[in-house]
Motif scaffolding. Sequence first.
Motif, PDB file in Angstrom:
ATOM      1  N   GLY A   1       0.800  -1.215   0.000  1.00  0.00           N
ATOM      2  CA  GLY A   1       0.000   0.000   0.000  1.00  0.00           C
ATOM      3  C   GLY A   1       0.830   1.260   0.000  1.00  0.00           C
ATOM      4  O   GLY A   1       0.337   2.329  -0.377  1.00  0.00           O
ATOM      5  N   PHE A   2       2.099   1.164   0.427  1.00  0.00           N
ATOM      6  CA  PHE A   2       2.986   2.322   0.433  1.00  0.00           C
ATOM      7  C   PHE A   2       3.892   2.358  -0.787  1.00  0.00           C
ATOM      8  O   PHE A   2       4.040   3.391  -1.441  1.00  0.00           O
ATOM      9  N   PHE A   3       4.505   1.229  -1.108  1.00  0.00           N
ATOM     10  CA  PHE A   3       5.526   1.212  -2.163  1.00  0.00           C
ATOM     11  C   PHE A   3       4.921   1.195  -3.571  1.00  0.00           C
ATOM     12  O   PHE A   3       5.524   1.737  -4.496  1.00  0.00           O
ATOM     13  N   VAL A   4       3.775   0.568  -3.754  1.00  0.00           N
ATOM     14  CA  VAL A   4       3.194   0.499  -5.105  1.00  0.00           C
ATOM     15  C   VAL A   4       2.818   1.886  -5.622  1.00  0.00           C
ATOM     16  O   VAL A   4       3.144   2.220  -6.774  1.00  0.00           O
ATOM     17  N   PRO A   5       2.153   2.738  -4.832  1.00  0.00           N
ATOM     18  CA  PRO A   5       1.906   4.097  -5.338  1.00  0.00           C
ATOM     19  C   PRO A   5       3.190   4.875  -5.623  1.00  0.00           C
ATOM     20  O   PRO A   5       3.241   5.662  -6.577  1.00  0.00           O
ATOM     21  N   LEU A   6       4.243   4.653  -4.815  1.00  0.00           N
ATOM     22  CA  LEU A   6       5.513   5.320  -5.084  1.00  0.00           C
ATOM     23  C   LEU A   6       6.120   4.829  -6.397  1.00  0.00           C
ATOM     24  O   LEU A   6       6.704   5.602  -7.160  1.00  0.00           O
ATOM     25  N   LYS A   7       5.998   3.531  -6.643  1.00  0.00           N
ATOM     26  CA  LYS A   7       6.469   2.972  -7.911  1.00  0.00           C
ATOM     27  C   LYS A   7       5.720   3.598  -9.077  1.00  0.00           C
ATOM     28  O   LYS A   7       6.323   3.957 -10.106  1.00  0.00           O
ATOM     29  N   LEU A   8       4.413   3.760  -8.917  1.00  0.00           N
ATOM     30  CA  LEU A   8       3.631   4.405  -9.967  1.00  0.00           C
ATOM     31  C   LEU A   8       4.049   5.854 -10.150  1.00  0.00           C
ATOM     32  O   LEU A   8       4.134   6.344 -11.285  1.00  0.00           O
ATOM     33  N   ALA A   9       4.337   6.551  -9.040  1.00  0.00           N
ATOM     34  CA  ALA A   9       4.767   7.949  -9.142  1.00  0.00           C
ATOM     35  C   ALA A   9       6.071   8.064  -9.922  1.00  0.00           C
ATOM     36  O   ALA A   9       6.256   8.998 -10.709  1.00  0.00           O
ATOM     37  N   PHE A  10       6.971   7.102  -9.734  1.00  0.00           N
ATOM     38  CA  PHE A  10       8.233   7.129 -10.476  1.00  0.00           C
ATOM     39  C   PHE A  10       7.985   6.934 -11.972  1.00  0.00           C
ATOM     40  O   PHE A  10       8.539   7.659 -12.805  1.00  0.00           O
TER      41      PHE A  10
END
Length: 255
Positions: free
Chosen positions: A76-85
């Motif tokens: 829930g934390f890292f997947v949105p960050l991956k998408l942001a990248f």
Amino acid sequence: MNRNHDAAHSEESAEPRLIDHLIELRARLLRAVVGLILVFLALMPFASDIYAMLAQPLLASLPASGKLVAVDPAGGFFVPLKLAFFAALLVSVPWLLYQAWAFVAPGLYQREKRLAVPLLVSAVALFYIGCAFAFFLVLPTVFGFLARFTPDVVAMTPDIGKYLDFVLVIFLAFGASFELPVALVILVLLGWVTPQQLKDSRGYAIVGVFVVAAIITPPDVVSQLMLAIPMVLLYELGILASRWLKPVSEQSPTA
């Protein structure tokens, strides 16, 4: 004696030029990376909102209470960050290509620059169009098709990480496939094929397009057709563009 002196002088003058090119390359790479990082930092606070927007094609085909799940506790934390990248990478494409262009442009002839600029702009625009086509048309249609044939006793609760990976693959597949006209124009300009040869090979190209669509899309007929049909139209567009850019007198391939 003079020849040895000239050769030594040429080697001495070539070394500073090489160092200057390496310094310029380092500067361009640094600017490209800094620009990408700045865009990523700007998008980080909106990572969850970006993911919510990206999930809309799937959520629209689920029941009103349907949601995505995070199998990985940290997903829930890292997947949105991956998408942001990846979103930052997508947004930064013009800036990254500009840095690459600024590095190679001084070594090109004027005619090469006139041809390279529209090809570069067309490639970027077609990639964005392919991604938009996938998001607004392909994903809603595919998810609606899959949900319609899912048994009522099965609850669709996709994992957020796997969904993101799936969407990124679809974006890459459609974005790259929409580059077909640019690829055909480059082949013609290089003299490897002629517009007439592309026209005569239309039947083989259509078969190849459907094979490629079957390989790179999910195993359903809908997504395959939604990729194959635009690629066939883009193939025709590539023939027209190559005829326009390549003068008739230069349409014979080089040996």
